[in-house]
Scaffold this motif. Structure first.
Motif, PDB file in Angstrom:
ATOM      1  N   GLU A  49     -15.851 -34.600  14.861  1.00 14.44           N
ATOM      2  CA  GLU A  49     -16.256 -34.391  13.466  1.00 14.44           C
ATOM      3  C   GLU A  49     -15.919 -32.971  13.010  1.00 14.44           C
ATOM      4  OE1 GLU A  49     -17.618 -36.492  11.015  1.00 14.44           O
ATOM      5  OE2 GLU A  49     -16.855 -37.957  12.450  1.00 14.44           O
ATOM      6  N   GLY A  50     -16.186 -31.993  13.878  1.00 16.70           N
ATOM      7  CA  GLY A  50     -15.887 -30.604  13.536  1.00 16.70           C
ATOM      8  C   GLY A  50     -14.414 -30.388  13.271  1.00 16.70           C
ATOM      9  N   ARG A  51     -13.571 -30.906  14.141  1.00 13.30           N
ATOM     10  CA  ARG A  51     -12.122 -30.777  13.956  1.00 13.30           C
ATOM     11  C   ARG A  51     -11.645 -31.507  12.707  1.00 13.30           C
ATOM     12  NH1 ARG A  51     -10.161 -31.920  20.163  1.00 13.30           N
ATOM     13  NH2 ARG A  51     -10.686 -29.865  21.011  1.00 13.30           N
ATOM     14  N   LYS A  52     -12.273 -32.644  12.416  1.00  6.10           N
ATOM     15  CA  LYS A  52     -11.885 -33.418  11.235  1.00  6.10           C
ATOM     16  C   LYS A  52     -12.166 -32.626   9.952  1.00  6.10           C
ATOM     17  CE  LYS A  52     -14.169 -37.027   9.399  1.00  6.10           C
ATOM     18  NZ  LYS A  52     -14.887 -38.298   9.441  1.00  6.10           N
ATOM     19  N   HIS A  53     -13.289 -31.940   9.908  1.00  3.19           N
ATOM     20  CA  HIS A  53     -13.666 -31.192   8.706  1.00  3.19           C
ATOM     21  C   HIS A  53     -12.919 -29.862   8.580  1.00  3.19           C
ATOM     22  CE1 HIS A  53     -16.737 -33.871   7.250  1.00  3.19           C
ATOM     23  NE2 HIS A  53     -17.193 -33.995   8.477  1.00  3.19           N
ATOM     24  N   LEU A  54     -12.692 -29.218   9.708  1.00  2.00           N
ATOM     25  CA  LEU A  54     -11.991 -27.929   9.710  1.00  2.00           C
ATOM     26  C   LEU A  54     -11.458 -27.672  11.109  1.00  2.00           C
ATOM     27  CD1 LEU A  54     -11.216 -25.085   8.611  1.00  2.00           C
ATOM     28  CD2 LEU A  54     -13.509 -24.343   9.284  1.00  2.00           C
ATOM     29  N   ASN A  55     -10.156 -27.469  11.200  1.00  2.00           N
ATOM     30  CA  ASN A  55      -9.553 -27.146  12.490  1.00  2.00           C
ATOM     31  C   ASN A  55      -8.806 -25.819  12.340  1.00  2.00           C
ATOM     32  OD1 ASN A  55      -8.156 -26.954  14.906  1.00  2.00           O
ATOM     33  ND2 ASN A  55      -7.833 -29.160  15.044  1.00  2.00           N
ATOM     34  N   PHE A  56      -9.400 -24.766  12.880  1.00  2.00           N
ATOM     35  CA  PHE A  56      -8.784 -23.444  12.799  1.00  2.00           C
ATOM     36  C   PHE A  56      -7.440 -23.405  13.521  1.00  2.00           C
ATOM     37  CE2 PHE A  56     -13.248 -21.940  12.059  1.00  2.00           C
ATOM     38  CZ  PHE A  56     -13.018 -21.302  10.852  1.00  2.00           C
ATOM     39  N   SER A  57      -7.245 -24.269  14.507  1.00  2.00           N
ATOM     40  CA  SER A  57      -5.990 -24.280  15.271  1.00  2.00           C
ATOM     41  C   SER A  57      -4.813 -24.792  14.461  1.00  2.00           C
ATOM     42  CB  SER A  57      -6.136 -25.136  16.532  1.00  2.00           C
ATOM     43  OG  SER A  57      -7.036 -24.536  17.423  1.00  2.00           O
ATOM     44  N   THR A  58      -5.092 -25.550  13.420  1.00  2.00           N
ATOM     45  CA  THR A  58      -4.011 -26.101  12.593  1.00  2.00           C
ATOM     46  C   THR A  58      -4.155 -25.662  11.132  1.00  2.00           C
ATOM     47  OG1 THR A  58      -5.279 -28.134  12.237  1.00  2.00           O
ATOM     48  CG2 THR A  58      -3.718 -28.130  14.084  1.00  2.00           C
ATOM     49  N   PHE A  59      -4.799 -24.544  10.919  1.00  2.00           N
ATOM     50  CA  PHE A  59      -5.094 -24.065   9.564  1.00  2.00           C
ATOM     51  C   PHE A  59      -3.825 -23.897   8.724  1.00  2.00           C
ATOM     52  CE2 PHE A  59      -6.690 -21.154   6.294  1.00  2.00           C
ATOM     53  CZ  PHE A  59      -7.917 -21.741   6.002  1.00  2.00           C
ATOM     54  N   ALA A  60      -2.726 -23.505   9.346  1.00  2.00           N
ATOM     55  CA  ALA A  60      -1.485 -23.256   8.612  1.00  2.00           C
ATOM     56  C   ALA A  60      -0.903 -24.521   7.978  1.00  2.00           C
ATOM     57  CB  ALA A  60      -0.444 -22.603   9.518  1.00  2.00           C
ATOM     58  N   VAL A  61      -1.273 -25.697   8.472  1.00  2.00           N
ATOM     59  CA  VAL A  61      -0.720 -26.924   7.895  1.00  2.00           C
ATOM     60  C   VAL A  61      -1.419 -27.297   6.590  1.00  2.00           C
ATOM     61  CG1 VAL A  61       0.024 -27.834  10.134  1.00  2.00           C
ATOM     62  CG2 VAL A  61      -2.167 -28.571   9.179  1.00  2.00           C
ATOM     63  N   TYR A  62      -2.596 -26.721   6.352  1.00  2.00           N
ATOM     64  CA  TYR A  62      -3.285 -26.988   5.088  1.00  2.00           C
ATOM     65  C   TYR A  62      -2.506 -26.340   3.947  1.00  2.00           C
ATOM     66  CZ  TYR A  62      -7.499 -27.907   8.000  1.00  2.00           C
ATOM     67  OH  TYR A  62      -8.399 -28.375   8.921  1.00  2.00           O
ATOM     68  N   GLU A  63      -2.404 -27.045   2.843  1.00  2.00           N
ATOM     69  CA  GLU A  63      -1.826 -26.465   1.633  1.00  2.00           C
ATOM     70  C   GLU A  63      -2.731 -25.308   1.185  1.00  2.00           C
ATOM     71  OE1 GLU A  63       1.042 -27.281   0.125  1.00  2.00           O
ATOM     72  OE2 GLU A  63       1.400 -28.746   1.714  1.00  2.00           O
ATOM     73  N   PRO A  64      -2.185 -24.304   0.493  1.00  2.00           N
ATOM     74  CA  PRO A  64      -3.006 -23.155   0.073  1.00  2.00           C
ATOM     75  C   PRO A  64      -4.286 -23.549  -0.673  1.00  2.00           C
ATOM     76  CG  PRO A  64      -0.712 -22.661  -0.270  1.00  2.00           C
ATOM     77  CD  PRO A  64      -0.775 -24.107   0.155  1.00  2.00           C
ATOM     78  N   LYS A  65      -4.214 -24.553  -1.517  1.00  2.00           N
ATOM     79  CA  LYS A  65      -5.409 -24.990  -2.252  1.00  2.00           C
ATOM     80  C   LYS A  65      -6.481 -25.497  -1.285  1.00  2.00           C
ATOM     81  CE  LYS A  65      -6.879 -27.922  -6.090  1.00  2.00           C
ATOM     82  NZ  LYS A  65      -6.457 -28.873  -7.111  1.00  2.00           N
ATOM     83  N   GLN A 104      -6.674 -24.656   1.904  1.00  2.00           N
ATOM     84  CA  GLN A 104      -7.133 -23.486   2.672  1.00  2.00           C
ATOM     85  C   GLN A 104      -8.253 -22.777   1.918  1.00  2.00           C
ATOM     86  OE1 GLN A 104      -4.052 -20.760   3.858  1.00  2.00           O
ATOM     87  NE2 GLN A 104      -2.913 -22.315   4.985  1.00  2.00           N
ATOM     88  N   ALA A 105      -8.034 -22.548   0.635  1.00  2.00           N
ATOM     89  CA  ALA A 105      -9.055 -21.872  -0.179  1.00  2.00           C
ATOM     90  C   ALA A 105     -10.351 -22.686  -0.206  1.00  2.00           C
ATOM     91  CB  ALA A 105      -8.537 -21.640  -1.600  1.00  2.00           C
ATOM     92  N   HIS A 106     -10.217 -23.994  -0.319  1.00  2.00           N
ATOM     93  CA  HIS A 106     -11.391 -24.871  -0.317  1.00  2.00           C
ATOM     94  C   HIS A 106     -12.128 -24.797   1.023  1.00  2.00           C
ATOM     95  CE1 HIS A 106     -13.945 -28.260  -1.270  1.00  2.00           C
ATOM     96  NE2 HIS A 106     -13.569 -28.835  -0.145  1.00  2.00           N
ATOM     97  N   LYS A 107     -11.390 -24.823   2.116  1.00  2.00           N
ATOM     98  CA  LYS A 107     -12.003 -24.747   3.450  1.00  2.00           C
ATOM     99  C   LYS A 107     -12.709 -23.409   3.637  1.00  2.00           C
ATOM    100  CE  LYS A 107     -10.925 -28.797   4.973  1.00  2.00           C
ATOM    101  NZ  LYS A 107     -11.987 -29.791   5.169  1.00  2.00           N
ATOM    102  N   LEU A 108     -12.110 -22.336   3.155  1.00  2.00           N
ATOM    103  CA  LEU A 108     -12.747 -21.017   3.250  1.00  2.00           C
ATOM    104  C   LEU A 108     -14.039 -20.980   2.427  1.00  2.00           C
ATOM    105  CD1 LEU A 108      -9.526 -18.860   3.151  1.00  2.00           C
ATOM    106  CD2 LEU A 108     -11.092 -19.095   5.097  1.00  2.00           C
ATOM    107  N   GLN A 109     -14.014 -21.610   1.256  1.00  2.00           N
ATOM    108  CA  GLN A 109     -15.235 -21.697   0.428  1.00  2.00           C
ATOM    109  C   GLN A 109     -16.320 -22.480   1.166  1.00  2.00           C
ATOM    110  OE1 GLN A 109     -16.035 -20.089  -2.407  1.00  2.00           O
ATOM    111  NE2 GLN A 109     -18.077 -20.997  -2.181  1.00  2.00           N
ATOM    112  N   GLU A 110     -15.929 -23.557   1.825  1.00  2.00           N
ATOM    113  CA  GLU A 110     -16.898 -24.336   2.604  1.00  2.00           C
ATOM    114  C   GLU A 110     -17.472 -23.498   3.747  1.00  2.00           C
ATOM    115  OE1 GLU A 110     -14.645 -27.820   3.738  1.00  2.00           O
ATOM    116  OE2 GLU A 110     -15.487 -28.971   2.086  1.00  2.00           O
TER     117      GLU A 110
END
Length: 153
Positions: free
Chosen positions: A80-96, A98-104
């Motif tokens: 569940e943790g990896r599904k919601h946010l995976n720091f190891s693959t953060f670069a694959v997230y689109e910038p928008k 990424q910003a949303h994940k950082l807000q979370e």
């Protein structure tokens, strides 16, 4: 009563034959949040100790991960943790995203919802002090602003 204890003991022994998969995906350093964001070592240390076991591909499984049903609960938390946010693959997230994940991240830390209370049982070092919370919140806010700035260029 003796039959109930015997049945429970047999059931406990049987479920041990259904272990969890403890294989971590192969790390890709060029995609990792700490690397791509050039995170300062003191901030990286806090993120690693408080977040990475459940929110990265670098999980360090504790001793109790060898025993069902605790191992099943643990594996579910990690998935569940990896599904919601995976720091190891953060670069694959689109910038928008990424910003949303950082807000979370900011919101979860502010509300003291992360790290989970249950995680502290075997990881007292993961418990964040008020100062560490402040450091993480400020860092994530800075990175979120930087990400949004780059999106608007």
């Amino acid at each position: 009563m003796k039959k109930i204890i015997t049945v429970l003991l047999v059931a406990f022994i049987i479920i041990q034959f259904f272990p969890i998969d403890k294989t971590n995906p192969v790390p890709t350093p060029g995609m990792d949040f700490l690397r791509i964001k050039n995170t300062p070592p003191e901030v990286a240390a806090v993120i690693t100790s408080s977040c990475y076991d459940c929110h990265s591909n670098e999980t360090k499984y504790p001793w109790y991960s060898n025993f069902a049903p605790a191992s099943w609960v643990l594996k579910n938390h990690i998935n569940e943790g990896r599904k919601h946010l995976n720091f190891s693959t953060f670069a694959v997230y689109e910038p928008k995203k990424q910003a949303h994940k950082l807000q979370e991240c900011i919101e979860m830390i502010e509300k003291k919802e992360m790290p989970l209370e249950s995680y502290f049982v075997g990881h007292q070092d993961a418990k964040l002090t008020d100062e560490q919370r402040k450091i993480l919140i400020n860092y994530f806010k800075k990175e979120k602003s930087e990400t949004e700035r780059k999106m608007n260029l």
